[in-house]
Design a protein around this motif. Structure first.
Motif, PDB file in Angstrom:
ATOM      1  N   SER A  51      -0.175  -2.474  -1.236  1.00 61.52           N
ATOM      2  CA  SER A  51       1.160  -2.554  -0.655  1.00 61.52           C
ATOM      3  C   SER A  51       1.504  -1.289   0.115  1.00 61.52           C
ATOM      4  N   SER A  53      -0.575   0.697   1.565  1.00 64.35           N
ATOM      5  CA  SER A  53      -1.381   0.704   2.786  1.00 64.35           C
ATOM      6  C   SER A  53      -0.798  -0.232   3.841  1.00 64.35           C
ATOM      7  N   LEU A  54      -0.383  -1.427   3.406  1.00 61.88           N
ATOM      8  CA  LEU A  54       0.222  -2.379   4.339  1.00 61.88           C
ATOM      9  C   LEU A  54       1.517  -1.826   4.927  1.00 61.88           C
ATOM     10  N   GLY A  58       1.742  -1.140   8.761  1.00 56.33           N
ATOM     11  CA  GLY A  58       2.756  -1.939   9.446  1.00 56.33           C
ATOM     12  C   GLY A  58       3.878  -1.094   9.981  1.00 56.33           C
ATOM     13  N   SER A 113       1.591  -7.425   9.129  1.00 57.29           N
ATOM     14  CA  SER A 113       1.309  -6.563   7.972  1.00 57.29           C
ATOM     15  C   SER A 113       2.505  -6.507   7.030  1.00 57.29           C
ATOM     16  N   LEU A 116       3.030  -9.692   5.048  1.00 54.48           N
ATOM     17  CA  LEU A 116       2.159  -9.817   3.880  1.00 54.48           C
ATOM     18  C   LEU A 116       2.802  -9.185   2.644  1.00 54.48           C
ATOM     19  N   LEU A 117       3.703  -8.237   2.860  1.00 57.14           N
ATOM     20  CA  LEU A 117       4.450  -7.644   1.750  1.00 57.14           C
ATOM     21  C   LEU A 117       5.528  -8.622   1.294  1.00 57.14           C
ATOM     22  N   SER A 122       9.352  -7.788   6.837  1.00 57.16           N
ATOM     23  CA  SER A 122       8.948  -8.102   8.203  1.00 57.16           C
ATOM     24  C   SER A 122      10.156  -8.318   9.099  1.00 57.16           C
TER      25      SER A 122
END
Length: 299
Positions: A51, A53-54, A58, A113, A116-117, A122
């Protein structure tokens, strides 16, 4: 021969990396990612490296995209100002099409990205890009209220990290948002004070009164006070899960007083040197404050 070809490729990659860092404003992007990661650590019950890293990837993409769009839109104005005339587009080192392609690619990668969390993260990231490029950027040449509008996307990262960790928006991320929102004003007005002559060449209206006068300096003081007050509110236990111990609140308060001291100094001296000190103090404050918040949670 192979050595020469390898050296040429290395130089090309170095130049491409240099242009990438300039068009995305890497130092600014990294500082924004730092804010988002701090917000994540404050909100997370369990820390996930995936998470983190994303969020970092992102977040960088979203900020980088915003900065690239901004430089495409303002390319003609950037060419008029000393501090921006050597940017990739006005200097001719990067075409508008290349910059737009990069901006769109970063937007897609960033939105995906962060999705995806969770979808909320987003969405806030996408809102940040829209406000920065479609509202703040055009307003900069029309009204000083552009700084007010720009403070909204600028304040999202700290809040974004909490939402990324919890998939919730409430008083906690709202408080983080307000801290960074009010911080924007003394920071950018100090920067605007320093660069006022250059900004005027591009037609940018960054100072609230349009001048380097007592009115602008007074507003800087007022917003710094608001920032300071909101920064210590979590110590009173009224911001949900966002807590701050008394020792940590004292440290944050004292750091804020240092920044406030420079704000008062600008009101008295009204010179670029003092504005620069305030700007540097504001950069130190936001980073150190976030570190204090995170450390306080884990000790």
């Amino acid at each position: 021969m192979k050595t020469a070809v390898g050296t040429a490729k290395q130089r090309t990659l170095t130049l491409l990396f240099s242009e990438f860092t300039e068009i995305t404003k890497a130092r600014l992007a990294v500082s924004v990612v730092f804010s988002a990661l701090a917000g994540y650590l404050l909100g997370a019950d369990q820390i996930s490296l995936v998470s983190l890293s994303l969020l970092a990837f992102g977040g960088y993409c979203m900020v980088g995209a915003s900065n690239a769009y901004n430089q495409v839109i303002e390319r003609d104005l950037d060419a008029l100002m000393k501090r921006t005339r050597n940017r990739p587009i006005p200097s001719g080192r990067m075409s508008v099409n290349s910059a737009m392609t990069l901006a769109i690619t970063l937007t897609v990668l960033g939105v995906f990205s962060l999705y995806l969390l969770n979808p909320k993260t987003s969405m806030f990231g996408a809102i940040s890009i829209f406000l920065y490029t479609s509202v703040y950027t055009p307003l900069k040449t029309k009204t000083p209220l552009a700084v007010f509008v720009g403070a909204f996307p600028g304040a999202i990262p700290f809040m974004l990290g909490w939402v990324a960790a919890t998939n919730e928006f409430g008083i906690e991320p709202g408080t983080l948002f307000m801290i960074q929102f009010f911080w924007q004003f003394p920071h950018f007005w100090a920067l605007g004070w320093m660069l006022d002559d250059d900004y005027k060449k591009g037609g940018f209206k960054m100072l609230p009164t349009g001048k380097k006068d007592s009115g602008t300096a007074l507003q800087i003081i007022m917003y710094t006070i608001w920032m300071l007050v909101i920064s210590v509110i979590p110590v009173f236990g009224i911001t949900g899960k966002l807590q701050l111990s008394i020792p940590a609140a004292v440290i944050v308060f004292l750091m804020g007083l240092v920044m406030l001291r420079f704000a008062f100094a600008l009101y008295i001296k009204r010179d670029n040197a003092t504005a620069r000190k305030l700007m540097l103090a504001s950069v130190s404050y936001i980073s150190l404050m976030q570190i204090v918040y995170v450390v306080d949670k884990f000790i």
